[in-house]
Design an enzyme around this catalytic site. Structure first.
Site, mmCIF file in Angstrom:
data_model
loop_
_atom_site.group_PDB
_atom_site.id
_atom_site.type_symbol
_atom_site.label_atom_id
_atom_site.label_comp_id
_atom_site.label_asym_id
_atom_site.label_seq_id
_atom_site.Cartn_x
_atom_site.Cartn_y
_atom_site.Cartn_z
ATOM 1 N N LYS A 164 -9.291 2.941 -2.884
ATOM 2 C CA LYS A 164 -9.685 2.217 -1.677
ATOM 3 C C LYS A 164 -11.135 2.502 -1.296
ATOM 4 O O LYS A 164 -11.594 3.650 -1.320
ATOM 5 C CB LYS A 164 -8.744 2.608 -0.534
ATOM 6 C CG LYS A 164 -8.763 1.719 0.691
ATOM 7 C CD LYS A 164 -7.617 2.120 1.616
ATOM 8 C CE LYS A 164 -7.488 1.220 2.825
ATOM 9 N NZ LYS A 164 -6.327 1.612 3.667
ATOM 10 N N CYS A 168 -5.786 -3.228 1.551
ATOM 11 C CA CYS A 168 -5.708 -3.344 3.013
ATOM 12 C C CYS A 168 -7.073 -3.439 3.705
ATOM 13 O O CYS A 168 -7.693 -4.499 3.716
ATOM 14 C CB CYS A 168 -4.894 -2.185 3.577
ATOM 15 S SG CYS A 168 -4.250 -2.483 5.251
ATOM 16 N N GLU A 205 0.833 -1.203 0.000
ATOM 17 C CA GLU A 205 0.000 0.000 0.000
ATOM 18 C C GLU A 205 0.873 1.260 0.000
ATOM 19 O O GLU A 205 1.840 1.364 0.757
ATOM 20 C CB GLU A 205 -0.895 -0.018 1.240
ATOM 21 C CG GLU A 205 -1.862 1.148 1.360
ATOM 22 C CD GLU A 205 -2.801 0.997 2.547
ATOM 23 O OE1 GLU A 205 -3.756 1.776 2.641
ATOM 24 O OE2 GLU A 205 -2.583 0.084 3.378
#
Length: 537
Positions: free
Chosen positions: A113, A149, A43
């Site tokens: 994200k 994530c 990330e």
């Protein structure tokens, strides 16, 4: 037909876009030599994680975009891989935590994200907007989806990838370490990803970033929830795995470590990265002959090498002979520069200066703190003169209840064992000695003492550390109330005393140096209590 996916468990440096780009290029070349088709980096691998308020600067986004375009062209000159690179993205006035697929010199696709963590050490909602558009691309007949994530800690984003046709989920991560974190990762991936029939590639960052440790431990899991590949703990690494029809084929699994080994390696990584990434040439440590400074010294040497570590013993009139002897024994075993600088004359000078002011008043903690502050002054003078950073030696138990001196033993630049309870300090020392006996046995068996008054013992001022640590864990780390802690078997008197000390010493902790986080709740980013407060539960 099989597809080969490589994981770059890389150690990015926040803000070092050129250095991180070079690192990604190096991993891509290595992956290409291994025959990989896809390389997954962690990330925000291009800019480092977490960038915090750098993300509020428009120049940071502009330079990130420039670096991404340049990196795509550089990758095309040496490989034909699909390379997943994490970066911040600015789109139409909104800002995203993104990952782009770089292929043939260009950005082939970008995913932003979906789920933004905003608890414990995370505050991504301060910086980013959420997005909900899946990204799926195909390589040699296998369809790969992308999440980032936190997305995998919830079912929605994996479900979106599945509905868009993904067979395998590629997940760049910036997942920080705390004890038992890996088992938690396995559980949430099984619940939110594997249960939907997806295999997963979890590519995690490794390295220290201020107080955070990123432990790597990247892994691949099949749709049945079985681990097929496991990368090492707290080490940079590149490993590859093959997928056939969306299923990962078994690959290398790193040997599991004991809890003590995991924590010790995290401390070593944290010291090495904080010192080297910030450009300090060396470190200096105040050695006392006690267990805390012994552990700190061992970690520092393992992190940096003996040639970059200096230990200083500063005996007072109350320092026991065995403290001198044990300190000399340890430095001989470990091979660092060692100096003894007695503070008796400095202490006498302070007493002389304050004699009239203190006339008629009994000696108390004031005189003890003067000694600690003399030592802090000496260490900071050495730091200023030689450029070394002072590593403080206070543990979590002491920090919790304020058994430490502002501008004394708290003076320094980095708190190595700030999140290590006293009982864990002993376990880590025994672990380190199981590798080679660098800590003298008497340091581990004698009663702990600050040695700031005659015959002083820690337990004169505190409950046994087993009691203190147990109450601290339940109250501070688990957020339990006093009644619950008493019900767990601790005396009401001890619970009242320890919780009160934790509350009234917030002002001290707020002035402590940053230190390595290894529990799921550490003093610092996790713990945000007001100093001025009259609330009592």
């Amino acid at each position: 037909m099989t597809v080969k996916v490589a994981i770059a468990q890389m150690n990015s440096v926040v803000g070092d876009l050129a250095g991180n780009s070079t690192l990604i290029l190096d991993y891509a070349r290595q992956a290409a030599e291994l025959g990989a088709d896809i390389l997954v980096t962690p990330e925000l691998s291009l800019v480092g994680y977490p960038p915090e308020d750098l993300l509020l600067r428009s120049a940071f986004y502009a330079k990130s975009e420039q670096s991404l375009v340049t990196l795509a062209k550089q990758l095309a000159q040496s490989t034909d891989l699909c390379v997943l690179v994490g970066h911040p993205a600015a789109v139409d006035g909104r800002f995203y935590n993104a990952v782009s697929v770089l292929k043939n010199g260009a950005v082939a696709g970008t995913y932003c994200k979906h789920d933004l963590p905003n608890d414990t050490v995370f505050d991504e909602k301060r910086y980013f907007s959420s997005a909900a558009v899946p990204l799926v691309f195909e390589v040699k007949g296998t369809r790969f989806g992308v999440n980032i994530c936190e997305d995998t800690w919830h079912p929605e984003a994996p479900r979106g990838a599945k509905e868009a046709g993904a067979q395998v989920l590629l997940v760049p991560n910036g997942s920080p370490y705390h004890m038992s974190k890996q088992y938690l990762r396995y559980d949430v991936v099984r619940a939110n990803v594997c249960s939907q029939g997806l295999a997963l590639v979890f590519a995690n960052l490794v390295g220290g970033q201020d107080e955070l440790i990123f432990d790597g431990n990247s892994f691949v899991m099949d749709a049945a929830g079985e681990v097929c590949l496991q990368l090492p703990h707290c080490q940079s690494a590149l490993q590859m795995i093959e997928f056939k029809d969306g299923r990962p084929l078994p690959a290398k699994i790193a040997e599991p470590l004991t809890m003590e080994a995991q924590v010790y390696q995290a401390l070593v990584l944290g010291v090495r990265d904080y010192v080297t990434k910030n450009g300090f040439p060396s470190v200096v440590i105040g050695l006392s002959g006690g267990v805390d400074s012994a552990l700190t010294l061992a970690v520092a040497v393992d992190a940096l090498g003996a040639d970059k570590v200096r230990a200083v013993m500063m005996p007072s009139p109350y320092t026991a002979d065995i403290s001198w002897l044990d300190s000399r024994d340890m430095v001989q075993r470990i091979g660092v520069r060692y100096d003894e600088m007695p503070i008796s004359e400095c202490f006498a000078a302070f007493r002389s200066t304050l004699q009239k002011e203190f006339a008629g008043l009994a000696e108390d903690a004031t005189e003890e703190n003067i000694q600690a502050r003399i030592r802090g002054t000496i260490l900071m003078a050495l730091s200023n003169k030689h450029g070394s950073i002072v590593l403080t030696t206070g543990n979590k138990s002491e920090m919790a209840v304020g058994y430490c001196t502002l501008y004394g033993d708290m003076a320094g630049g980095f708190a190595v064992i700030k999140d290590i309870a006293k009982t864990l300090v002993y376990r880590l020392c025994h672990y380190r000695n199981s590798l080679s006996a660098v800590i003298p046995e008497r340091i581990l068996t004698r009663a702990p003492s600050a040695e700031l008054r005659p015959d002083q013992k820690d337990q004169d001022s505190l409950p046994p550390y087993e009691v203190l640590d147990g109450i601290m864990q339940l109250y501070m780390e688990e957020n339990q109330g006093r009644a619950e802690i008493v019900a767990a078997g601790f005396s009401e008197t001890d619970v009242e005393r320890i919780t009160r000390l934790i509350k009234i010493n917030e002002y001290k902790r707020r002035q402590a140096p940053v230190g390595i986080r290894v529990t799921h709740r550490a003093f610092g980013r996790d713990w945000r209590y007001p100093i001025t407060s009259r609330f009592r539960d």
